[in-house]
Enzyme design. Structure first.
Site, PDB file in Angstrom:
ATOM      1  N   LYS A  22       3.911  26.164  77.263  1.00  0.00           N
ATOM      2  CA  LYS A  22       3.212  24.988  76.737  1.00  0.00           C
ATOM      3  C   LYS A  22       3.996  23.715  77.046  1.00  0.00           C
ATOM      4  CE  LYS A  22       3.721  23.786  72.235  1.00  0.00           C
ATOM      5  NZ  LYS A  22       4.111  22.368  72.061  1.00  0.00           N
ATOM      6  N   ASN A  23       5.307  23.758  76.803  1.00  0.00           N
ATOM      7  CA  ASN A  23       6.108  22.541  76.939  1.00  0.00           C
ATOM      8  C   ASN A  23       6.345  22.135  78.391  1.00  0.00           C
ATOM      9  OD1 ASN A  23       6.177  22.362  74.211  1.00  0.00           O
ATOM     10  ND2 ASN A  23       8.373  22.790  73.980  1.00  0.00           N
ATOM     11  N   CYS A 126       4.169  17.807  64.992  1.00  0.00           N
ATOM     12  CA  CYS A 126       4.770  18.600  63.917  1.00  0.00           C
ATOM     13  C   CYS A 126       5.564  17.711  62.972  1.00  0.00           C
ATOM     14  CB  CYS A 126       5.749  19.611  64.510  1.00  0.00           C
ATOM     15  SG  CYS A 126       4.979  21.089  65.130  1.00  0.00           S
ATOM     16  N   ARG A 131      11.187  11.891  64.317  1.00  0.00           N
ATOM     17  CA  ARG A 131      10.799  11.966  65.722  1.00  0.00           C
ATOM     18  C   ARG A 131      10.358  10.622  66.298  1.00  0.00           C
ATOM     19  NH1 ARG A 131       7.858  17.559  67.115  1.00  0.00           N
ATOM     20  NH2 ARG A 131       8.922  17.204  69.068  1.00  0.00           N
ATOM     21  N   ASP A 134      11.850   5.518  70.224  1.00  0.00           N
ATOM     22  CA  ASP A 134      12.646   4.366  70.666  1.00  0.00           C
ATOM     23  C   ASP A 134      13.312   4.595  72.024  1.00  0.00           C
ATOM     24  OD1 ASP A 134      14.078   6.317  69.129  1.00  0.00           O
ATOM     25  OD2 ASP A 134      15.828   5.012  69.146  1.00  0.00           O
ATOM     26  N   ASP A 316      13.656  25.320  68.960  1.00  0.00           N
ATOM     27  CA  ASP A 316      12.333  25.942  68.834  1.00  0.00           C
ATOM     28  C   ASP A 316      12.409  27.442  68.538  1.00  0.00           C
ATOM     29  OD1 ASP A 316      11.126  23.527  69.232  1.00  0.00           O
ATOM     30  OD2 ASP A 316      10.464  23.910  71.281  1.00  0.00           O
ATOM     31  N   ARG A 408      -1.674  26.255  68.132  1.00  0.00           N
ATOM     32  CA  ARG A 408      -1.203  25.171  68.992  1.00  0.00           C
ATOM     33  C   ARG A 408      -0.270  25.707  70.070  1.00  0.00           C
ATOM     34  NH1 ARG A 408       1.927  20.988  66.102  1.00  0.00           N
ATOM     35  NH2 ARG A 408       2.161  20.438  68.283  1.00  0.00           N
TER      36      ARG A 408
END
Ligand code: UD1
Length: 429
Positions: A22-23, A126, A131, A134, A316, A408
């Protein structure tokens, strides 16, 4: 809302095919905005986050086509998707779409680099800490973008295109590195990204961009050099295997005992986590197209971990490893250094009988003899799968609520575990 029912106690035995990551798929799909030609992605997982990003890209005007199955492919083979951004009609990514998934914010980079403007809602995703974005904004400003925040949107503009620059990240950021890579690929001149993320998903994006004509060196190290080019072309690229899904099922087998071969995956994507699993008494053997994971008899030995950017232990997999340690023979300590709030699974694991004490970024887990099934609630993507792992080893029945978090990020979870002997079923609302 759907629920998952698990009756614990069965060992896991068989084969689990691992999906595309997914990532990796998310930034690769976003990279389609960099060119007017078609980007064909192979092995894209069928997940709610992928569908959400498809809607966002569609809103910009990207054409999306799923290619039908070919001989030799199976039900588990990931999708082949063709994305064509030849007619981008809107450079705004609205709140309603971006708020469901944080990674969608990354569209800001290719839109700005190719069209000189982008307006993207500040993200959601999430609930695992603040998170911020910047550092992503800092990277774009270094490349010459003018940025302001207006009504919850980040509005980015460039008059005469982006210009190569030195970008030194004060903290390793995966999203920041993706954004810097995509923007620098079409900037004028040379960009040096220092303290770049070394995650395999960054390497996968860089390899795809290189196929599209980008000039990138050093992906996979902490210093990446990009020579900007005037335009990029279409390409064909296969998404790399999901290392988090691989690690999750490896931990499930470590917890229940049994013998499972994880196929279509690679040990090198997971080095540190597999070493840790081996230290718990789990046998890990590399095989031709994957990894064999076994634990027969013998208890689970405790092990300590600290989450770190790649090649360290991934944040993760922190929740899943904690589930495993709840049944270890002794005390283990887990330090979370990436996200400050990522311990929401602790109180749910406690409902199964786990003994965990929190002290700032440290969790101290006292292994117990057994877990007992209970109703629990999924709170975020990785936390919810730690409850699945806990439930597989618990006595009796566990009911997991709010499973949309699982959808997800985990493709066909019940089918993959069910085929290996787990008693798991989804109850549709
Ligand atoms: C990605 C992964 C996520 C994983 C995380 C860390 C995707 C879609 N998501 O998320 O699954 O848990 O990497 O491996 O690939 N930070 C800032 N300012 C910024 C950006 C980040 O302070 O502008 C901080 C974050 O709060 C966090 C750390 O940097 O503490 C790392 O975050 P980052 O690597 O950017 O995570 P994501 O790319 O969002």
């Amino acid at each position: 809302m759907d629920r998952i029912h698990i009756t614990g106690g069965a060992t896991l035995n068989g084969t689990i095919p691992i999906s595309g990551a997914k990532n990796a798929a998310l930034p690769l799909m976003i990279a389609s905005l960099l060119t007017g030609e078609t980007l064909e992605l192979i092995n894209v997982p069928r997940l709610a986050d992928i569908a959400a990003l498809t809607r966002i890209l569609g809103n910009h005007g990207v054409d999306h086509m799923v290619v039908g199955k070919r001989p030799g492919q199976t039900a588990e083979t990931g999708q082949t998707v063709r994305l064509t951004a030849s007619n981008v009609i809107d450079t705004t990514a609205p709140y309603e779409l971006v708020s469901t998934m944080r990674a969608s914010f990354w569209v800001i980079a290719p839109l700005l680099a190719r069209f000189g403007e982008a307006k993207v809602s500040l993200p959601g995703g999430c609930a695992i800490g603040t998170r911020p974005v910047d550092l992503l904004i800092m990277a774009l400003e270094k490349l010459g973008a003018e940025i302001e925040i207006d009504g919850g949107y980040v509005v980015a503009k460039t008059k005469n295109g982006l210009r190569g620059a030195e970008i030194a990240f004060p903290k390793v950021t995966v999203g920041g590195t993706h954004v810097a890579l995509m923007a620098a690929a079409l900037a004028y001149g040379t960009t040096v990204i220092d303290n770049a993320a070394r995650e395999p998903e960054v390497v996968d994006l860089a390899e795809c961009l290189i196929k599209m004509g980008a000039r990138i060196e050093g992906a996979g190290t902490s210093r990446i050099v990009v020579e900007g080019v005037a335009r990029l072309s279409g390409a064909r690229h296969e998404v790399l295997p999901d290392r988090i899904e691989t690690g999750t099922y490896a931990m499930a087998v470590a917890m229940t005992g049994g013998d499972v071969t994880l196929v279509n995956t690679r040990t090198d994507l997971l080095a540190s986590a597999l070493d840790t699993l081996a230290a718990t008494g789990t046998e890990i053997t590399p095989v031709a197209d994957g990894i064999r994971v076994r634990r027969n008899g013998g208890g689970i030995a405790p092990a300590d971990v600290t989450t770190d950017p790649f090649p360290g232990f991934p944040t993760d997999l922190q929740a899943q490893f904690m589930a495993l340690m709840t049944l270890a023979k002794g005390q283990s300590r887990i330090r979370e250094t990436i996200f400050e709030n990522r311990f929401m699974h602790v109180q749910e694991l406690a409902r199964l009988g786990a003994r965990i004490r929190l002290d700032g970024d440290l969790a101290v887990i006292e292994g117990v003899e057994r877990l007992k099934g209970a109703p629990v609630m999924a709170t975020d993507l990785r936390a919810s799968v730690s409850l699945v792992i806990g439930a597989l080893a618990a006595e009796g029945e566990t009911q997991i609520n709010r499973v949309y978090h699982l959808d997800r990020g985990f493709e066909a979870l019940e089918a993959k575990l069910g085929r290996c002997g787990a008693q798991i079923e989804r109850v549709r609302a």
